[in-house]
Scaffold this motif. Sequence first.
Motif, short mmCIF file in Angstrom:
data_model
loop_
_atom_site.label_atom_id
_atom_site.label_comp_id
_atom_site.label_asym_id
_atom_site.label_seq_id
_atom_site.Cartn_x
_atom_site.Cartn_y
_atom_site.Cartn_z
N GLY A 109 41.21 38.07 39.67
CA GLY A 109 42.48 38.26 40.38
C GLY A 109 42.45 37.73 41.80
N GLN A 152 44.66 35.81 31.59
CA GLN A 152 43.52 36.31 32.37
C GLN A 152 42.21 36.12 31.62
N HIS A 193 47.85 40.30 38.65
CA HIS A 193 46.78 39.47 39.21
C HIS A 193 46.30 40.02 40.55
#
Length: 856
Positions: free
Chosen positions: A458, A498, A520
């Motif tokens: 992230g 992700q 994120h």
Amino acid sequence: MARHHVAGPPVWTSRVVSAFSIALSLCVAGAVAQDKALTINDKEYFEKRGLNVLVFTNEYNGMFFDEKTAGIELIHHGVRTATGGAVRLSPTPEQWDQIPKLVDRKVDPKTNAIEVRLRYEAFDFDSRLVVTPDGAGFKVAVYLDKPVPAELEGRAGLNLEFVPSRYWERTYLVDGKPGMFPRYPAGPTTSLPPEKRIRQFEGHSTFDLHGHKDYVEPLPVAAGQTIVMAPEDPERHVVIRSQSGELQLLDGRNQAQNGWYVVRTLLATKTTGKAVEWYVEPHTIPSWTRTPVIGFSQVGYHPSQPKRAVIELDANDRPLEAASLIEIRPDGRQVEKMKTRLEPWGKYLRYNYVVADFSSVEDPGLYQIQYGTQKTGSFPIAPNVYERVWHPTLDVFFPVQMDHMFVNEGYRVWHGAAHLDDAVQAPLNQQHFDGYRTGATTNTPYEPGERIPGLAVGGWFDAGDFDIQGGSHAMTVSGLVATWETFRPQRDQTLIDQGLRFVDIHRPDGKPDLLQQIEHGALQIAAQYRSIGRLVRGIVDGELHRYHHLGDASTQTDNLIYDPSLKPYESDGPRSGTPDDRWVFTDSSPAANYSGVGALAAASRALRGFNDSLATDCLALARKAYAEERARPAAPAPPTGFGAAFGQMAELAATLQLVTATGEQPYVDRFNELVWPALDRNAAMTLQLAARAIPVMDRDYATKLRPYVVKYKAELDGMLKQNPYGVPIGTRGWAGNSQVIGWATTNYHLHKAYPDLVGTELVTRGLDYLFGTHPAHNYSFVSAVGNRSKHLAYGNNRADFAFIAGGIVPGVLVLKPDYPENMDEWPFLWGENEYVIDIGASYIFLANAAQELLGR
Ligand SMILES: [Ca+2]
Ligand SMILES: [Ca+2]
Ligand SMILES: [Ca+2]
């Protein structure tokens, strides 16, 4: 407040006449002796028509070192072309090279001279720089009371730096020999032994030795006694003659992409008195008058909103009586829709302003504004003008800023998955070059240099650089959640995976992009709280020669975990011997921690139903960290100033996020305990938060808040008269678009709760300013939004003279004493041109707010 109405006779000249006289003067400029001499004006700089010579009205300061806004500077026919006139210790000074301290500055209108004393503390080296008008130009001389210190012989020189892009496609003569200003740096350079290098800031080095011990310095592109710059261009033509040593012309871009052209003469050594002297003559066009800037919204206007163009005029210009709104018809005809009398506003900084109000035109269509012979580009009046203005920010800017991800767009890869080797505990007692600092303890369970697990996930690059900055990161998450909860935009134009660390721009994946961005951000903040228990100050490169990285983010580090048993540049596959893993700065700050808590609590609400396990985790981490921070003995807070106010605001914001997430009474009580004293201390700063709390507080709350809004509105009415744009324009070293957005957003929240007190025009005016109704030029400050927008900016692609769609720049910087600037042909001034993430989040909110208010 300095508001004076434009004095002088009524308009007698037309734009046609003045354009004609400029054309005439261009023809004869070469033949006319430049009669006028420079004089010191009441603002303490040298002035004549077409030229200002600033002598340390702006100082070098320690914040970001050499910001290219200090020393002797030229404002030549309205644009700043030169800076950095000073005694410097390297041929083409970089951002982190030593800067002289200004010891004193004497302005003497009687002798018509400005003298400054400069000091390099590290070398006990003082010099005096004296600037005096001479003929049509001026002299610059450096005087020494003691000879140049031995270690600076052949190093200390008088430098003056010129903006390269202002000299592209132009030529020069050095002692009569012609040359062209290099469009791209092409040497020459030399490699020098490290002992020749002058120590950079705090002993950091911008140069990557890469196993080779020598470093690089530019050599002169040309050298002689006289340099004639751009003789073909009357607006840029400058003659510099050295009365003593040789003049060198150097190209700093050989060393750093943000380098400038430097004219330099080494100081005479082993002597005192006059060590160098130049005669400088910037050519001026007689009766030159700056072209007016017609400030207006490049995205256009909603039919029901005020439509105000602010026209910025040279102090020598005479305002016309009227301006016209021209309608562009489908068949191409241009029809005058409205002619309006210009209202004189008066003087602000160095210009005069007049205002054209076209508010009464409400018919949807395409329009231009005409002032004299000058016409703007086209813009719409339409009910949907705000509908799409935030899309580039969410679709492009935020994806490009995403750390730890591979980001693709059509045929183009913005960057590979970056910083997979994150991250290690920063060493102790560090003064980092991007403002981070460590003390005598890590405040964590980790040893200096030890890997902190879980952080390679992230997060966004904070700005034009590639660090994750805790504070702005938390504000961004909270800001995106505010947009989600208020407007629920379902827009899906980005694929974000992700698991694969893969992002594809312009490719829907069935999930709202805003939630994916919130996720994120939350992934990174939650990782920090899991490993460390609070928000970190930042995750950033430990070495300056990597920090200034330009190019693919995934090549800033080697993405391999550092293993000290390997040699530098050696790898066994997953690990390497190059110590380039980023450092985690973990100094403790209650304010930072509270903003992290607020972001987690906010994210927990937005992510509920989207990523339940992360939502649950975020709330648990927020509760725990909040309780721990409250239980800590309160650190002695700075009693006043911005830092103190920011600290108090952070806990208030965190508490409100927890109230909203849980509705629990202890959080409500704490919010009530904090909010009223904060409003009493600084209502303008607190009101946005206070207003956002209305829906979650009891019925009396809004009533109790009302008097603060009444008072704010009264103060606002005074503030709005300080400049012709009617928004708060900041004067700090980082330009103020973020404050303008914050101000307009506060007005939105207050309008929702107290529509009788605060009108919608105070919301849209902030956007009008961003979109082009501002000083200096009329580009939209949001790249790729509006007809003309910032096409060069300080994004991480600035070395390519490019922009990132949807990025918002800081805006207009007011250089002391009176020069509003936003350089639009040179991207490298960060205080004017650097995109940051938190302003992106707050802009998305404001654009949605305007659409909600007007688009109904
Ligand atoms: Ca940064
Ligand atoms: Ca999506
Ligand atoms: Ca590494």
